[in-house]
Design a protein around this motif. Structure first.
Motif, PDB file in Angstrom:
ATOM      1  N   ASP A 295       0.956  -1.102  -0.015  1.00  0.00           N
ATOM      2  CA  ASP A 295       0.085  -0.252   0.158  1.00  0.00           C
ATOM      3  C   ASP A 295       0.960   1.323   0.002  1.00  0.00           C
ATOM      4  OD1 ASP A 295      -2.749  -0.018  -0.341  1.00  0.00           O
ATOM      5  OD2 ASP A 295      -3.256  -0.006   1.709  1.00  0.00           O
ATOM      6  N   ALA A 296       2.217   1.145   0.559  1.00  0.00           N
ATOM      7  CA  ALA A 296       2.857   2.332   0.647  1.00  0.00           C
ATOM      8  C   ALA A 296       3.746   2.481  -0.400  1.00  0.00           C
ATOM      9  CB  ALA A 296       3.768   2.211   2.052  1.00  0.00           C
ATOM     10  N   LEU A 297       3.928   1.615  -1.437  1.00  0.00           N
ATOM     11  CA  LEU A 297       4.800   1.893  -2.333  1.00  0.00           C
ATOM     12  C   LEU A 297       4.924   2.870  -3.393  1.00  0.00           C
ATOM     13  CD1 LEU A 297       7.095   0.414  -3.724  1.00  0.00           C
ATOM     14  CD2 LEU A 297       5.606  -1.562  -4.724  1.00  0.00           C
ATOM     15  N   ASP A 298       3.544   3.235  -3.690  1.00  0.00           N
ATOM     16  CA  ASP A 298       3.438   4.517  -4.523  1.00  0.00           C
ATOM     17  C   ASP A 298       3.786   5.928  -3.879  1.00  0.00           C
ATOM     18  OD1 ASP A 298       1.111   4.465  -3.589  1.00  0.00           O
ATOM     19  OD2 ASP A 298       0.113   3.872  -5.426  1.00  0.00           O
ATOM     20  N   THR A 299       3.391   5.847  -2.620  1.00  0.00           N
ATOM     21  CA  THR A 299       3.775   6.845  -1.818  1.00  0.00           C
ATOM     22  C   THR A 299       5.081   7.062  -1.446  1.00  0.00           C
ATOM     23  OG1 THR A 299       1.881   6.216  -0.630  1.00  0.00           O
ATOM     24  CG2 THR A 299       2.937   8.032   0.320  1.00  0.00           C
TER      25      THR A 299
ATOM     26  N   GLU B 273      14.143   3.572  -2.064  1.00  0.00           N
ATOM     27  CA  GLU B 273      13.554   2.658  -1.093  1.00  0.00           C
ATOM     28  C   GLU B 273      12.367   2.125  -2.118  1.00  0.00           C
ATOM     29  OE1 GLU B 273      14.139   1.426   1.777  1.00  0.00           O
ATOM     30  OE2 GLU B 273      11.959   0.757   2.436  1.00  0.00           O
ATOM     31  N   PHE B 274      11.869   2.669  -2.970  1.00  0.00           N
ATOM     32  CA  PHE B 274      10.848   2.117  -3.795  1.00  0.00           C
ATOM     33  C   PHE B 274      11.643   0.773  -4.380  1.00  0.00           C
ATOM     34  CE2 PHE B 274       8.721   1.378  -7.697  1.00  0.00           C
ATOM     35  CZ  PHE B 274       7.573   1.923  -7.699  1.00  0.00           C
ATOM     36  N   GLN B 275      12.809   0.991  -5.270  1.00  0.00           N
ATOM     37  CA  GLN B 275      13.242   0.002  -5.679  1.00  0.00           C
ATOM     38  C   GLN B 275      13.563  -1.177  -4.836  1.00  0.00           C
ATOM     39  OE1 GLN B 275      16.970   1.710  -7.481  1.00  0.00           O
ATOM     40  NE2 GLN B 275      15.816   3.086  -8.519  1.00  0.00           N
ATOM     41  N   ARG B 276      14.141  -0.885  -3.650  1.00  0.00           N
ATOM     42  CA  ARG B 276      14.502  -2.062  -2.674  1.00  0.00           C
ATOM     43  C   ARG B 276      13.022  -2.827  -2.391  1.00  0.00           C
ATOM     44  NH1 ARG B 276      14.120  -3.480   2.834  1.00  0.00           N
ATOM     45  NH2 ARG B 276      12.862  -1.762   3.294  1.00  0.00           N
ATOM     46  N   VAL B 277      11.706  -1.769  -1.944  1.00  0.00           N
ATOM     47  CA  VAL B 277      10.572  -2.509  -1.818  1.00  0.00           C
ATOM     48  C   VAL B 277      10.223  -3.500  -2.915  1.00  0.00           C
ATOM     49  CG1 VAL B 277       8.281  -2.101  -1.271  1.00  0.00           C
ATOM     50  CG2 VAL B 277       9.955  -0.919  -0.094  1.00  0.00           C
ATOM     51  N   VAL B 278      10.168  -3.047  -4.138  1.00  0.00           N
ATOM     52  CA  VAL B 278      10.121  -3.927  -5.135  1.00  0.00           C
ATOM     53  C   VAL B 278      10.573  -5.351  -5.264  1.00  0.00           C
ATOM     54  CG1 VAL B 278      10.096  -4.102  -7.894  1.00  0.00           C
ATOM     55  CG2 VAL B 278       9.298  -2.118  -6.779  1.00  0.00           C
ATOM     56  N   GLU B 279      12.159  -5.430  -4.904  1.00  0.00           N
ATOM     57  CA  GLU B 279      12.482  -6.503  -4.749  1.00  0.00           C
ATOM     58  C   GLU B 279      12.231  -7.452  -3.684  1.00  0.00           C
ATOM     59  OE1 GLU B 279      15.370  -7.725  -6.533  1.00  0.00           O
ATOM     60  OE2 GLU B 279      14.891  -5.965  -7.874  1.00  0.00           O
TER      61      GLU B 279
ATOM     62  N   HIS C  88       3.656  -0.885 -10.443  1.00  0.00           N
ATOM     63  CA  HIS C  88       3.984  -1.346 -11.970  1.00  0.00           C
ATOM     64  C   HIS C  88       4.019  -0.189 -12.731  1.00  0.00           C
ATOM     65  CE1 HIS C  88       4.233  -3.582 -15.615  1.00  0.00           C
ATOM     66  NE2 HIS C  88       3.011  -2.791 -15.726  1.00  0.00           N
ATOM     67  N   LEU C  89       3.182   0.720 -12.993  1.00  0.00           N
ATOM     68  CA  LEU C  89       2.890   1.653 -13.952  1.00  0.00           C
ATOM     69  C   LEU C  89       4.097   2.703 -13.700  1.00  0.00           C
ATOM     70  CD1 LEU C  89      -0.681   1.753 -14.900  1.00  0.00           C
ATOM     71  CD2 LEU C  89       1.164   1.076 -16.137  1.00  0.00           C
ATOM     72  N   LEU C  90       4.452   2.938 -12.427  1.00  0.00           N
ATOM     73  CA  LEU C  90       5.494   4.048 -11.910  1.00  0.00           C
ATOM     74  C   LEU C  90       6.806   3.285 -11.978  1.00  0.00           C
ATOM     75  CD1 LEU C  90       3.346   5.565  -9.130  1.00  0.00           C
ATOM     76  CD2 LEU C  90       3.688   6.656 -11.410  1.00  0.00           C
ATOM     77  N   SER C  91       6.959   2.169 -12.007  1.00  0.00           N
ATOM     78  CA  SER C  91       8.305   1.633 -11.828  1.00  0.00           C
ATOM     79  C   SER C  91       9.519   2.339 -12.590  1.00  0.00           C
ATOM     80  CB  SER C  91       8.354  -0.018 -12.464  1.00  0.00           C
ATOM     81  OG  SER C  91       7.527  -0.698 -11.523  1.00  0.00           O
ATOM     82  N   LYS C  92       9.214   2.376 -14.082  1.00  0.00           N
ATOM     83  CA  LYS C  92       9.985   3.168 -14.684  1.00  0.00           C
ATOM     84  C   LYS C  92      10.522   4.503 -14.214  1.00  0.00           C
ATOM     85  CE  LYS C  92      11.524   3.109 -19.350  1.00  0.00           C
ATOM     86  NZ  LYS C  92      11.675   4.272 -20.431  1.00  0.00           N
TER      87      LYS C  92
ATOM     88  N   GLU D 151      15.054  -1.026 -13.050  1.00  0.00           N
ATOM     89  CA  GLU D 151      15.166  -1.469 -14.566  1.00  0.00           C
ATOM     90  C   GLU D 151      14.092  -2.220 -14.931  1.00  0.00           C
ATOM     91  OE1 GLU D 151      19.110  -3.563 -15.876  1.00  0.00           O
ATOM     92  OE2 GLU D 151      19.581  -1.962 -14.579  1.00  0.00           O
ATOM     93  N   VAL D 152      13.126  -1.997 -15.961  1.00  0.00           N
ATOM     94  CA  VAL D 152      11.887  -2.702 -16.381  1.00  0.00           C
ATOM     95  C   VAL D 152      12.296  -3.416 -17.455  1.00  0.00           C
ATOM     96  CG1 VAL D 152      10.438  -0.995 -15.505  1.00  0.00           C
ATOM     97  CG2 VAL D 152      11.342  -0.836 -17.857  1.00  0.00           C
ATOM     98  N   GLU D 153      11.483  -4.614 -17.601  1.00  0.00           N
ATOM     99  CA  GLU D 153      11.808  -5.478 -18.693  1.00  0.00           C
ATOM    100  C   GLU D 153      11.454  -5.162 -20.012  1.00  0.00           C
ATOM    101  OE1 GLU D 153       9.750  -8.569 -16.344  1.00  0.00           O
ATOM    102  OE2 GLU D 153       8.411  -9.038 -17.817  1.00  0.00           O
TER     103      GLU D 153
END
Ligand SMILES: *[C@@H]1O[C@H](CO)[C@@H](O)[C@H](O)[C@H]1NC(C)=O
Ligand SMILES: *[C@@H]1O[C@H](CO)[C@@H](O)[C@H](O)[C@H]1NC(C)=O
Ligand SMILES: *[C@@H]1O[C@H](CO)[C@@H](O)[C@H](O)[C@H]1NC(C)=O
Ligand SMILES: *[C@@H]1O[C@H](CO)[C@@H](O)[C@H](O)[C@H]1NC(C)=O
Ligand SMILES: *[C@@H]1O[C@H](CO)[C@@H](O)[C@H](O)[C@H]1NC(C)=O
Length: 489
Positions: free
Chosen positions: A80-84, A93-99, A130-134, A139-141
């Motif tokens: 829930d906090a990721l996009d925030t 931190e976003f990148q770390r949490v995705v992992e 997902h849509l904000l990852s880039k 590093e998106v596939e």
């Protein structure tokens, strides 16, 4: 749900002066940067406490300083906090949490989950991230945004919810077991919001993955609710998804119903769907006609229009604006709901950050090459789901398989800007004079008269646990002169 606030109300009040727009003591305007820092401090206090004391459980218990699973077992607060995190500018931190999420979250678990909550928090949170990852430097596939680890997770979570929609009416059960599907003996009673709050996430998922099943089930559920409205154009609070009969016949715009109306509007904008907007406008007429008394919105009997609950519920405050948040009393719970970081902090921060990428007016954007051609992302016009997860509407056009449906960039951009400018008035402007054609469907639902007869034969027949509905205990307790008394307390 954008209309609920705030667990740590006291905390908020101590951090923010009441009139934050007022000039400071020296007559100068307050510095927004100052408030941004205070909101950030609030976020990190809560977020770091969750990581230290509660992860990998769903939520933090702030009084006992430990964690517990609440809506499943998904490390929900982190999802829930990721996009925030990105909105606050914390890309590392976003990148770390995705992992972390990829390594830790598993939906193949024996958990009874709320279909509604799993959708708005987990599916919505993962899609948005997902849509904000880039943008967040992940590093998106190669196939992104039509593929990616967070999209696969969102899809997996949503597939776990699909068995709930396999009912004679197409309206979903409120609870599903993620491993086994719908439990035998599951209550067939679902609240209206638990049926009509899927189109934003499910249509996005269908567009990105190319599998229409998600959008299809969400649309069928919306259509069945529409067909189940009473002769005077109102819907009730809880319905039996096996028979299509209304169990709680209180019509209003508060808890248990609110996000249904919200998603008709947001779905209409996201999908440029005139039928959805026409439905909302019809409801809007009936609701204003029957439930509005001066500036108050009351609960009324959905077939007769008579007042059933002469009690004002503060949640109704959202109706005039659809963006106004609600200040509800909250006792000091030993619970930090994941929406505190998903929603409350996010909206607050955005108030003080006019240059945030979320507010983009289209002056910048990212061009992305997908397997289906070039598309544009990040131009703004984000649609927030009811848990405040922003969805980039342009993304829905990135993964189209069919040539003839290729996106025409210019037209869409124009529409977005126009809609954005008119956002506060869209209810009046968007489709005002289009005639509404009723959707085709089996139309096998019993008439309002039958509902009434049925109800009179078996008044308050049983106590049904309503596991799935947002704020339902609050609603049920309000059923003073309501038709059915569902609260077991
Ligand atoms: C990002 O979040 C982590 C975890 O709370 C924190 O340690 C770090 O200082 C934050 N970075 C920024 C730039 O705010
Ligand atoms: C899920 O609900 C069913 C039916 O109420 C119950 O029998 C089962 O034990 C529950 N499972 C879990 C993991 O709580
Ligand atoms: C408004 O309510 C009245 C009865 O109070 C009814 O006759 C009329 O048809 C209603 N109009 C709409 C638009 O619902
Ligand atoms: C859009 O935003 C940019 C940058 O923030 C600003 O310079 C520009 O004036 C804005 N345009 C409109 C039409 O609001
Ligand atoms: C926005 O508002 C303007 C003026 O009120 C109107 O001309 C225009 O058609 C509206 N656009 C949409 C998409 O409703």
């Amino acid at each position: 749900m954008p209309f609920r606030l705030l667990v740590p109300l006291g905390l908020l009040c101590s951090l923010l002066p009441l009139h934050h727009g007022a000039p400071g003591p020296d007559g100068t305007a307050p510095d927004p940067a100052h408030y941004r820092e205070r909101v950030k401090a609030m976020f990190y206090h809560a977020y770091d406490s969750y990581l230290e004391n509660a992860f990998p459980y769903d939520e933090l218990r702030p009084l006992t300083c430990d964690g517990h699973d609440t809506w499943g077992s998904f490390s929900l607060t982190l999802i829930d906090a990721l996009d925030t995190l990105l909105i606050l500018g914390n890309v590392s931190e976003f990148q770390r949490v995705v992992e972390v999420l990829q390594d830790n979250v598993d939906f193949d678990i024996d958990v009874n989950a709320s279909v509604f909550e799993t959708n708005i928090r987990v599916v919505g949170g993962l899609l948005s991230a997902h849509l904000l990852s880039k943008k967040a430097g992940v590093e998106v596939e190669a196939g992104w945004p039509c593929s990616g680890p967070l999209l696969r997770m969102a899809e997996e979570a949503a597939r776990k919810l699909l068995p709930a929609f396999q009912t004679p009416t197409g309206m979903p059960y409120g609870t599903v077991n993620l491993l086994h599907g719908v439990n035998p003996g599951e209550t067939p009673v679902t609240c209206t919001a638990g049926i009509g709050t899927f189109i934003v996430e499910f249509a996005t998922l269908s567009s990105l993955t190319g599998d229409p099943v998600f959008e299809d089930v969400a649309r069928v559920a919306l259509m069945r609710l529409w067909e189940s409205r009473s002769d005077i154009g109102l819907v009730g609070n809880h319905i039996d998804v096996l028979t299509g009969k209304w169990v709680a016949q209180d019509a209003g715009i508060g808890a248990g119903v609110d996000s249904y109306f919200e998603y008709l509007v947001k779905g209409a904008i996201l999908l440029q769907d005139k039928k959805l907007m026409a439905m909302f406008l019809e409801y809007n007429k009936a609701i204003r006609n029957y439930t509005r008394f001066d500036d108050w919105y009351l609960w009324v009997q959905m077939y007769k229009g008579t007042v059933s609950m002469p009690v004002f519920q503060s949640l109704e405050a959202y109706w005039p604006g659809l963006q106004i948040k609600d200040l509800r009393d909250h006792k000091l719970d030993n619970r930090m709901e994941s929406f505190f970081l998903a929603e409350t902090v996010k909206y607050l921060y955005l108030l003080f950050d006019p240059n945030n990428f979320i507010h983009n007016n289209g002056s910048t954007f990212d061009a992305v090459i997908t397997p289906y051609g070039e598309c544009i992302l990040g131009a703004g016009g984000y649609i927030f789901n009811t848990e405040a997860h922003p969805i980039d509407p342009a993304a829905l056009h990135c993964c189209r398989r069919l040539k003839e449906e290729q996106w025409e960039v210019e037209d869409l951009m124009k529409e977005f800007y126009s809609l954005k400018r008119n956002r506060s008035r869209f209810q009046k402007t968007t489709m005002s004079s289009r005639p509404w054609e009723p959707p085709a469907g089996p139309g096998t639902f019993s008439s309002p008269e039958n509902h009434d007869e049925e109800r009179e034969k078996k008044p308050a027949k049983q106590k049904i646990p309503l596991l799935s509905c947002p704020s339902q205990p609050f609603t049920s307790k309000l059923a003073l002169l309501g038709q059915v008394f569902l609260d077991s307390s």
